[in-house]
Design an enzyme around this catalytic site. Structure first.
Site, PDB file in Angstrom:
ATOM      1  N   CYS A  22      47.143  49.574  -2.674  1.00  0.00           N
ATOM      2  CA  CYS A  22      48.330  48.781  -3.032  1.00  0.00           C
ATOM      3  C   CYS A  22      48.192  48.223  -4.450  1.00  0.00           C
ATOM      4  O   CYS A  22      47.207  47.548  -4.757  1.00  0.00           O
ATOM      5  CB  CYS A  22      48.522  47.649  -2.033  1.00  0.00           C
ATOM      6  SG  CYS A  22      49.980  46.634  -2.393  1.00  0.00           S
ATOM      7  N   ASN A  30      48.520  61.786   1.765  1.00  0.00           N
ATOM      8  CA  ASN A  30      49.656  60.861   1.769  1.00  0.00           C
ATOM      9  C   ASN A  30      50.406  61.016   0.454  1.00  0.00           C
ATOM     10  O   ASN A  30      49.826  61.300  -0.579  1.00  0.00           O
ATOM     11  CB  ASN A  30      49.146  59.419   1.942  1.00  0.00           C
ATOM     12  CG  ASN A  30      50.239  58.384   1.788  1.00  0.00           C
ATOM     13  OD1 ASN A  30      50.121  57.452   1.007  1.00  0.00           O
ATOM     14  ND2 ASN A  30      51.321  58.533   2.522  1.00  0.00           N
ATOM     15  N   GLY A  81      55.093  57.664   5.564  1.00  0.00           N
ATOM     16  CA  GLY A  81      55.557  56.291   5.710  1.00  0.00           C
ATOM     17  C   GLY A  81      57.053  56.163   5.603  1.00  0.00           C
ATOM     18  O   GLY A  81      57.775  56.081   6.589  1.00  0.00           O
ATOM     19  N   ARG A  82      57.564  56.185   4.373  1.00  0.00           N
ATOM     20  CA  ARG A  82      58.956  55.870   4.128  1.00  0.00           C
ATOM     21  C   ARG A  82      59.924  56.816   4.835  1.00  0.00           C
ATOM     22  O   ARG A  82      60.953  56.399   5.369  1.00  0.00           O
ATOM     23  CB  ARG A  82      59.213  55.885   2.614  1.00  0.00           C
ATOM     24  CG  ARG A  82      60.076  54.745   2.141  1.00  0.00           C
ATOM     25  CD  ARG A  82      59.716  54.362   0.736  1.00  0.00           C
ATOM     26  NE  ARG A  82      58.311  54.036   0.610  1.00  0.00           N
ATOM     27  CZ  ARG A  82      57.784  52.870   0.977  1.00  0.00           C
ATOM     28  NH1 ARG A  82      58.543  51.936   1.492  1.00  0.00           N
ATOM     29  NH2 ARG A  82      56.496  52.645   0.838  1.00  0.00           N
TER      30      ARG A  82
END
Length: 313
Positions: free
Chosen positions: A81, A192, A214-215
């Protein structure tokens, strides 16, 4: 998502290790179950990974103990992050510049749990983005006991780009992750970034050990209803109509509500369940307006399901 796929591994949001320790102490002193609100989950959600952020080996070791006690299936350290707030706390992607320290953190976690300790990270940060630097990071952290590496195949810029831009602007480089898997075949490598559909997943799984999405899952969950059949060879079928999923979510929402939880923290994530169906915008507007009301109850799920069922969904 668990109503759509029985097999995929689900992740929590990133939870700061310091917050876990703070909540645990408050629970002990005030007898307030804040920790349950932070990391509690229903057994129907398993398999599930607790994703944590932090840079203090002692706090991360405590997080690993908590993950074990709460019967998570793994604990994942986020070293990917790039947000400013995360950097101010000295964790997330900025730790990629300190592979020896990340290794100490991972080792502290490994010593306190029998569940897998995994790491999510980028392929590099700022100008520290050579393949040799990535390999050094992986080797040091793997030697500390990391079980799997979930690699976002983009570098991160720690200044100049916000988190959203860091998901889009730095170019994808899946070939770097593939090269890493070729050079370190004994390590579990998960890809990812930029995975948007099941074909992408199948292509990546021809060489990677796993794929993290994820999104695209969040934005259109029902697109993935064939996931178990195509990727896990599970030919059993379940009713994945939006109405059927909402009916099955009712007992889950009811249990949460009866422990003092509001409906909105669950309901706000469900609006994308109707992606692509006729009248979706109108349904979302109605659902959001009712669900965000403080007095909303689990009956909302039944009313919403009946609406969709009557419309043929």
């Amino acid at each position: 998502m668990r109503e759509i796929s029985k097999h995929c591994l689900l992740y929590t949001e990133m939870i700061v290790a310091h917050a876990l320790t703070h909540c645990q102490r408050e629970d002990q002193i005030k007898k307030i179950k804040r920790l349950d609100r932070l990391i509690g989950f229903s057994s129907c959600e398993k398999p599930i990974s607790l994703q944590v952020g932090g840079d203090d080996p002692l706090l991360l070791a405590e997080a690993a103990r908590l993950a074990t006690r709460w019967q998570y299936d793994e604990i994942n350290l986020n070293v990917g992050c790039p947000s400013n707030n995360v950097q101010k706390g000295h964790f997330g992607a900025c730790l990629m510049a300190e592979s020896a320290h990340v290794a100490r953190c991972v080792n502290a976690m490994v010593q306190e749990t029998h569940i897998p300790v995994t790491v999510k990270h980028r392929i590099g940060i700022d100008h520290k983005d050579s393949y040799e630097q990535l390999l050094k990071f992986i080797d040091q952290v793997a030697s500390a006991g990391a079980n799997r590496f979930s690699i976002h195949a983009r570098k991160a810029w720690l200044s100049g780009l916000d988190p959203k831009e860091n998901r889009m602007v730095p170019p994808l480089n899946h070939s770097i992750v593939r090269r890493l898997k070729n050079d370190r075949p004994h390590l579990l490598i998960e890809l990812n970034g930029g995975i948007t559909n099941l074909i992408d997943c199948q292509n990546a799984l021809s060489w990677a050990d796993g794929v993290m999405v994820g999104r695209k899952v969040y934005e259109n969950p029902l697109y993935w209803k064939e996931l178990d059949r195509l990727l896990f060879n599970d030919q059993t079928t379940s009713d994945t109509r939006p109405s059927a999923i909402l009916f099955r979510l009712y007992p889950y929402a009811k249990r949460w509500y009866e422990t003092g939880g509001r409906i909105w923290p669950i309901a706000r994530h469900i609006v994308h369940l109707v992606q692509g169906i006729q009248g979706a915008r109108r349904w979302r507007r109605w659902f959001t307006e009712v669900a965000s009301n403080y007095s909303a109850s689990p009956q909302l799920f039944l009313h919403a399901a009946i609406q969709l069922e009557d419309a043929g969904y």
